[in-house]
Motif scaffolding. Structure first.
Motif, short mmCIF file in Angstrom:
data_model
loop_
_atom_site.label_atom_id
_atom_site.label_comp_id
_atom_site.label_asym_id
_atom_site.label_seq_id
_atom_site.Cartn_x
_atom_site.Cartn_y
_atom_site.Cartn_z
N LEU A 106 0.69 -1.29 0.04
CA LEU A 106 -0.07 -0.03 -0.04
C LEU A 106 0.97 1.18 -0.24
O LEU A 106 2.01 1.07 0.03
N ASP A 107 0.26 2.38 -0.26
CA ASP A 107 0.99 3.77 0.09
C ASP A 107 1.01 3.72 1.46
O ASP A 107 0.31 3.69 2.23
N GLU A 108 2.39 4.12 1.85
CA GLU A 108 2.72 4.52 3.56
C GLU A 108 1.51 4.94 4.33
O GLU A 108 1.20 6.12 3.89
N PHE A 109 1.07 4.34 5.35
CA PHE A 109 -0.07 4.69 5.98
C PHE A 109 -1.46 5.00 5.10
O PHE A 109 -2.12 5.76 5.52
N GLY A 110 -1.48 4.58 3.93
CA GLY A 110 -2.68 4.80 3.19
C GLY A 110 -2.57 6.15 2.48
O GLY A 110 -3.77 6.77 1.81
N MET A 111 -1.62 6.80 2.35
CA MET A 111 -1.34 8.03 1.79
C MET A 111 -1.10 8.28 0.50
O MET A 111 0.37 8.28 0.07
N GLY A 112 -1.69 8.27 -0.62
CA GLY A 112 -1.40 8.23 -1.80
C GLY A 112 -2.63 7.66 -3.03
O GLY A 112 -3.39 7.14 -2.20
N SER A 113 -2.19 7.94 -4.12
CA SER A 113 -3.44 7.57 -4.96
C SER A 113 -2.80 6.37 -6.04
O SER A 113 -3.56 6.11 -7.13
N HIS A 114 -1.52 6.15 -6.12
CA HIS A 114 -1.01 5.15 -6.95
C HIS A 114 -0.22 3.95 -6.48
O HIS A 114 0.47 3.19 -7.50
N SER A 115 -0.13 3.86 -5.20
CA SER A 115 0.29 2.74 -4.55
C SER A 115 2.01 2.82 -4.80
O SER A 115 2.64 1.85 -5.07
N VAL A 116 2.43 3.98 -4.69
CA VAL A 116 3.99 4.18 -5.10
C VAL A 116 4.91 4.55 -3.85
O VAL A 116 6.02 4.67 -3.75
N HIS A 117 4.00 5.10 -2.79
CA HIS A 117 4.73 5.61 -1.77
C HIS A 117 4.88 4.42 -0.56
O HIS A 117 4.28 4.71 0.67
N SER A 118 5.57 3.57 -1.00
CA SER A 118 5.70 2.24 0.08
C SER A 118 7.18 2.12 0.22
O SER A 118 7.99 2.25 -0.79
N ARG A 119 7.33 1.81 1.53
CA ARG A 119 9.14 1.38 1.49
C ARG A 119 9.58 0.16 1.25
O ARG A 119 10.69 -0.12 1.05
#
Length: 502
Positions: A106-119
């Motif tokens: 997922l996007d980190e903590f659910g913050m994003g619209s494209h699932s690219v903000h993940s560690r």
């Protein structure tokens, strides 16, 4: 197909499609889950299945707590966290005989619209020979369902985080009415908006999952009480609402404000085709106006970051979160050092930091009246717009709404696109850290323009894949969204199923 064979196929697909990065914690090839599936197979053969989900593998987004697997929220700050308890929705799935198929990216903590903000890296949506965005923030759950790595999956929807990935991956994404499904054990992003959502390959499966989860939970203070649930059920079972789709045709609303210039030709044509097909089936189409829609996205991006900045304040490496190694500050004077500056700086990604800063500003004394309070007023206007156009009264409203004399007709549901375009390429939405241009960041935020209004009003909404009128944009399906009045979840799913059939 036997349940065991279905489960084994899911596990094989988890290995085959591992490059899509849909799972953070996949299910092991062997383990206690095998015995659970075999037992469910025996129950099915003897006609004693616990529920329609008995023995099926259901994936869980990695911001929903599980005891048997880590819960990371795709963030470094929760690298070493394993929950001491299961979320209520996980408990209900397991009591229904379902097997948890792993934790999805997922996007980190659910913050994003494209699932690219993940560690753990971005989720990849492989469609044909292209690598596209999987949508966000529940992109991992969507890709896992689309590639049959599980039977169904849970996500969370704050402003469209289940419906947008569903539209981009050709799956069904259902966001129930706020307060129906328990949020106990779901890591909070924005408490007044977060809703556990369901992703599946058909509306029928999404309904099965919803019925298992749709029960009161006394541990969640935002969960609807049994008395309120009974009031909603009583209202829905009385005429004329009880006769919809059986003795009378649908009255379908088409919001004028959703007909944006930014709609791609494929999405616009598919929306028009869907409405035409429904009209040919005898249902009537009515233009309605939701004037506050134009301000909904702005209000959302004030309210959600404000709540996020408050919720994420607990992750300081002292009470919650993984503490950074070394001194907390580079300042030589220990007295001016900061207790958790380094921990939060290293633990949170760029998008989370951006939203914390935005939220902290809008809650500051100088800005609260101009931003946060105004956004709450817009939210109320959005709710009133929906109440005005729906034939069913909002069961939570103390005022009796009436459409008499109104310009807009009373409608049963609204039908509109889920997203303005089909899935963009993954390379075009990849972030560049805090240095990302303001235009690229704004473009990512604008993808939620069709999903945010229903979230602000707490309404049930589902995205259904419809065969594209043309596939010149690289996608064979387009997400079409059905929105209903609060508490009218089962009817929204019925209409979604109707769209699947026509």
């Amino acid at each position: 197909m036997s349940l065991l064979r279905e489960a084994e196929k899911c596990i094989v697909n988890q290995r085959t499609f591992s490059g899509l990065n849909a799972f953070i914690t996949p299910l092991q090839r062997s383990g206690p889950w095998l015995d659970s599936v075999r037992a469910a197979d025996d129950r099915r053969q003897n006609g004693k299945s616990i529920s329609p989900l008995d023995g099926h593998l259901i994936a869980v987004k990695d911001n929903i707590c599980t005891r048997s697997m880590p819960t990371t929220c795709a963030s470094r700050i929760l690298d070493h966290f394993t929950s001491p308890f299961d979320a209520t929705v996980v408990q209900k799935l397991e009591r229904a005989g379902a097997v948890i198929a792993g934790k999805t990216n997922l996007d980190e903590f659910g913050m994003g619209s494209h699932s690219v903000h993940s560690r753990f890296g971005p989720v990849r949506n492989a469609r044909g020979d292209q690598e596209l965005s999987a949508g966000g923030s529940s992109g991992g759950s969507a890709v896992a369902v689309a590639t049959e790595q599980c039977y169904a999956a849970l996500g969370t929807d704050t402003g469209g985080s289940v419906r947008l990935p569903a539209a981009y991956t050709g799956t069904v994404g259902f966001k129930p009415s706020y307060g129906l499904l328990s949020r106990w054990g779901v890591v909070a992003y924005a408490n007044s908006l977060d809703t556990v959502g369901i992703m599946a390959r058909s509306t029928a499966v999404a309904r099965d999952v919803f019925r298992v989860l749709n029960h009161h939970d006394h541990r969640d203070p935002t969960n609807l009480s049994p008395q309120t649930r009974d009031r909603i059920t009583s209202r829905l079972s009385s005429p004329p609402l009880s006769g919809r789709l059986t003795s009378q045709p649908l009255r379908i609303g088409v919001p004028l404000e959703y007909n944006l210039a930014e709609l791609s030709p494929s999405v616009r044509d598919t929306w028009r085709k869907t409405l035409t097909n429904l009209q040919n089936e005898g249902h009537s189409i009515h233009a309605v106006s939701l004037p506050s829609t134009k301000s909904a996205l702005s209000a959302y991006y004030v309210l959600a970051p404000a709540e996020a900045s408050s919720n994420l304040a607990r992750y300081d490496g002292v009470r919650f979160g993984t503490r950074a190694t070394g001194p907390d500050s580079d300042d030589a004077d220990a007295r001016s050092g900061h207790l958790y500056a380094k921990t939060r700086g290293e633990g949170f990604g760029a998008e989370v930091q951006r939203r914390i800063l935005l939220g902290a500003f809008s809650l500051s004394a100088d800005a609260m009246d101009n931003y946060f309070v105004q956004a709450q007023r817009v939210r109320r206007l959005v709710q009133e717009d929906f109440n005005r156009v729906f034939a069913m009264e909002n069961p939570l409203s103390r005022k009796t709404s009436s459409n008499a004399g109104d310009k807009d007709p009373a409608v049963d549901v609204l039908i509109c696109p889920t997203a303005a375009t089909t899935a963009p390429t993954l390379s075009s939405v990849m972030p560049n850290g805090l240095s990302s241009s303001s235009s690229s960041t704004l473009s990512a935020y604008l993808t939620d323009v069709f999903t945010v209004p229903a979230s602000l009003a707490g309404l049930p909404a589902v995205s259904v894949p419809v065969a594209a009128a043309d596939n010149n944009e690289g996608s064979d399906t387009v997400g079409i969204q059905v929105i209903g009045q609060y508490g009218d979840d089962e009817f929204v799913l019925k209409v979604a199923e109707l769209i699947e059939q026509v």
